[in-house]
Design a protein around this motif. Structure first.
Motif, PDB file in Angstrom:
ATOM      1  N   LEU A 107       0.824  -1.210   0.000  1.00  0.00           N
ATOM      2  CA  LEU A 107       0.000   0.000   0.000  1.00  0.00           C
ATOM      3  C   LEU A 107       0.859   1.261   0.000  1.00  0.00           C
ATOM      4  O   LEU A 107       0.529   2.261  -0.645  1.00  0.00           O
ATOM      5  CB  LEU A 107      -0.939  -0.007   1.210  1.00  0.00           C
ATOM      6  CG  LEU A 107      -2.029  -1.085   1.199  1.00  0.00           C
ATOM      7  CD1 LEU A 107      -2.758  -1.128   2.535  1.00  0.00           C
ATOM      8  CD2 LEU A 107      -3.018  -0.850   0.070  1.00  0.00           C
ATOM      9  N   ILE A 108       1.989   1.213   0.711  1.00  0.00           N
ATOM     10  CA  ILE A 108       2.914   2.350   0.713  1.00  0.00           C
ATOM     11  C   ILE A 108       3.573   2.499  -0.664  1.00  0.00           C
ATOM     12  O   ILE A 108       3.670   3.596  -1.215  1.00  0.00           O
ATOM     13  CB  ILE A 108       3.968   2.182   1.814  1.00  0.00           C
ATOM     14  CG1 ILE A 108       3.305   2.278   3.198  1.00  0.00           C
ATOM     15  CG2 ILE A 108       5.062   3.237   1.683  1.00  0.00           C
ATOM     16  CD1 ILE A 108       4.232   1.931   4.346  1.00  0.00           C
TER      17      ILE A 108
ATOM     18  N   LEU B 258      -0.817   4.836   0.929  1.00  0.00           N
ATOM     19  CA  LEU B 258      -0.579   5.222   2.320  1.00  0.00           C
ATOM     20  C   LEU B 258       0.775   5.908   2.430  1.00  0.00           C
ATOM     21  O   LEU B 258       1.691   5.613   1.651  1.00  0.00           O
ATOM     22  CB  LEU B 258      -0.602   3.985   3.239  1.00  0.00           C
ATOM     23  CG  LEU B 258      -1.938   3.264   3.441  1.00  0.00           C
ATOM     24  CD1 LEU B 258      -1.714   2.001   4.259  1.00  0.00           C
ATOM     25  CD2 LEU B 258      -2.957   4.165   4.114  1.00  0.00           C
ATOM     26  N   PRO B 259       0.949   6.802   3.400  1.00  0.00           N
ATOM     27  CA  PRO B 259       2.261   7.413   3.627  1.00  0.00           C
ATOM     28  C   PRO B 259       3.228   6.407   4.247  1.00  0.00           C
ATOM     29  O   PRO B 259       2.817   5.368   4.773  1.00  0.00           O
ATOM     30  CB  PRO B 259       1.946   8.560   4.597  1.00  0.00           C
ATOM     31  CG  PRO B 259       0.697   8.136   5.297  1.00  0.00           C
ATOM     32  CD  PRO B 259      -0.101   7.365   4.284  1.00  0.00           C
ATOM     33  N   ALA B 260       4.513   6.720   4.209  1.00  0.00           N
ATOM     34  CA  ALA B 260       5.548   5.785   4.659  1.00  0.00           C
ATOM     35  C   ALA B 260       5.435   5.447   6.138  1.00  0.00           C
ATOM     36  O   ALA B 260       5.855   4.370   6.569  1.00  0.00           O
ATOM     37  CB  ALA B 260       6.927   6.361   4.365  1.00  0.00           C
ATOM     38  N   ASP B 261       4.883   6.360   6.946  1.00  0.00           N
ATOM     39  CA  ASP B 261       4.790   6.116   8.382  1.00  0.00           C
ATOM     40  C   ASP B 261       3.412   5.620   8.818  1.00  0.00           C
ATOM     41  O   ASP B 261       3.074   5.670  10.000  1.00  0.00           O
ATOM     42  CB  ASP B 261       5.132   7.392   9.155  1.00  0.00           C
ATOM     43  CG  ASP B 261       4.207   8.557   8.779  1.00  0.00           C
ATOM     44  OD1 ASP B 261       3.443   8.427   7.799  1.00  0.00           O
ATOM     45  OD2 ASP B 261       4.264   9.591   9.476  1.00  0.00           O
TER      46      ASP B 261
END
Length: 381
Positions: free
Chosen positions: A203-204, A209-212
């Motif tokens: 998903l990243i 989604l963002p990396a974090d």
């Protein structure tokens, strides 16, 4: 193939791996309970499936390790994740067909490492994380589990030496239901997390989604359901190897082995180690044999150790090959070819296993239809 279609393919493939993880690792929790007749096979795998699902919701530490501690996120693309999953699935199916209790954890980690190396070079792998989170625990965990099971088994027989064998077996069979349930719960806290981490990576990499980001709720539910379904269908070949192939297990041994396995797995899940629950369960069973001073089939144990040693590099080779094909056949064609090879290999192994089951290896029917003996027939150690 890229964008949303590839992301969907990767997520579906990850859930397929989670499914193979479930039926491959059913033996970790239930082999000893089935072997000692504490639980009937169908009841055992149903109980294990439900508790695997519950355990998947209890911790996300291992998922975070897979997503951030093994490979460099900047080196990960959707095709890399897909290739790594292919390595994990193929190795799981090969070892399931051979009846070897190898590590699903090391299979998926090895597949991912191999695909990242082809895509980004050696620097794409976080080798310090691999060493500290994967390799070192792989050696320590089964030894620790074996030692705990050895001491536990010796103590159990020492404390109950004056109890008649039949009564002792009856009581310990009841105890095994609880200890086997605890192993299944612990398995869910560790093995289901690995697929969650892979899906999070996808998903990243796909920009969703963002990396974090943390693991979305729908990913937790999907992965828990996939491993639970796989567990319910059961890995009877591996169950026979663990339950009957290593040592002749009595209920007191089974309780000691299962308690040891659950303890080690839960501790590892707490610290975020993507542990091989198969290694832990095997070490515990061997330890229970040593603790009772019964005959251990070291030839079978040696086959298992060889499978443990080659799992990570073998899965890495498959993952690297899959990524290499996608690199040479750039675009949708490469992904389609790899998918076709994955489906073909999986179908071939499944059909071969079914033919083998019909002729001489139908463990499910053999055990499921066998009435549980009266507890009083169990002999004393």
């Amino acid at each position: 193939m890229d964008g949303l279609p590839l992301l969907v393919l990767v997520v579906v493939t990850a859930l397929a791996f989670d499914f193979t993880n479930g039926f491959h690792d059913t033996a970790n929790a239930m082999a000893t309970s089935i072997a000692t007749k504490a639980l009937r096979p169908k009841a055992a795998v149903l109980l294990s499936a439900v508790l695997n699902v519950v355990g998947a919701f209890l911790s996300l530490a291992v998922a975070a390790t897979i997503a951030t501690g093994i490979v460099d996120q900047d080196a990960v693309t959707l095709s890399v994740v897909f290739a790594g999953l292919c390595g994990g699935i193929i190795w799981n199916l090969v070892t399931w067909y051979l009846g070897l209790p190898s590590s699903s954890s090391h299979a998926i980690i090895g597949g991912l490492i191999g695909s990242v190396i082809v895509a980004a070079g050696m620097e794409g792998v976080l080798w310090t994380g691999v060493l500290s989170k994967v390799v070192i625990p792989a050696f320590i965990a089964p030894v620790a589990a074996g030692l705990v099971a050895t001491v536990g088994t010796w103590l159990v027989y020492r404390i109950t030496r004056g109890v008649p064998g039949g009564k002792r077996s009856t009581e310990f069979r009841w105890g095994q239901i609880g200890s086997a349930s605890l192993v299944s719960l612990a398995h869910g806290t560790n093995d289901a997390q690995k697929t969650m981490g892979i899906v999070l990576l996808a998903l990243i990499a796909g920009g969703e989604l963002p990396a974090d980001a943390g693991v979305p709720t729908w990913v937790i539910i999907a992965c828990a359901g996939a491993i639970g379904l796989g567990t319910y269908l059961g890995g009877w070949r591996v169950i026979r190897t663990l339950g009957k192939g290593l040592v002749d297990i009595e209920p007191p041994q089974g309780l000691a082995a299962e308690t040891s396995s659950a303890t080690v797995i839960l501790v590892s899940s707490h610290f975020g180690y993507p542990l091989s629950t198969t290694h832990v369960a095997s070490g515990s069973i061997l330890g229970s044999g040593v603790g009772r001073r019964t005959q251990v089939r070291w030839g079978v144990a040696r086959r298992m150790v060889v499978a443990w040693l080659v799992t990570l590099p073998a899965a890495a080779v498959v993952g690297a090959a899959a990524e290499g094909i996608q690199h040479v056949l750039d675009g949708a064609l490469g992904t389609i070819v790899v998918l076709a090879l994955l489906v073909g290999a999986s179908a071939g192994l499944w059909l071969a296993a079914r033919r083998s089951a019909v002729t001489h290896d139908n463990v499910n029917d053999e055990w499921a239809d066998e009435p549980a003996p009266a507890p009083t027939t169990a002999h004393a150690a």
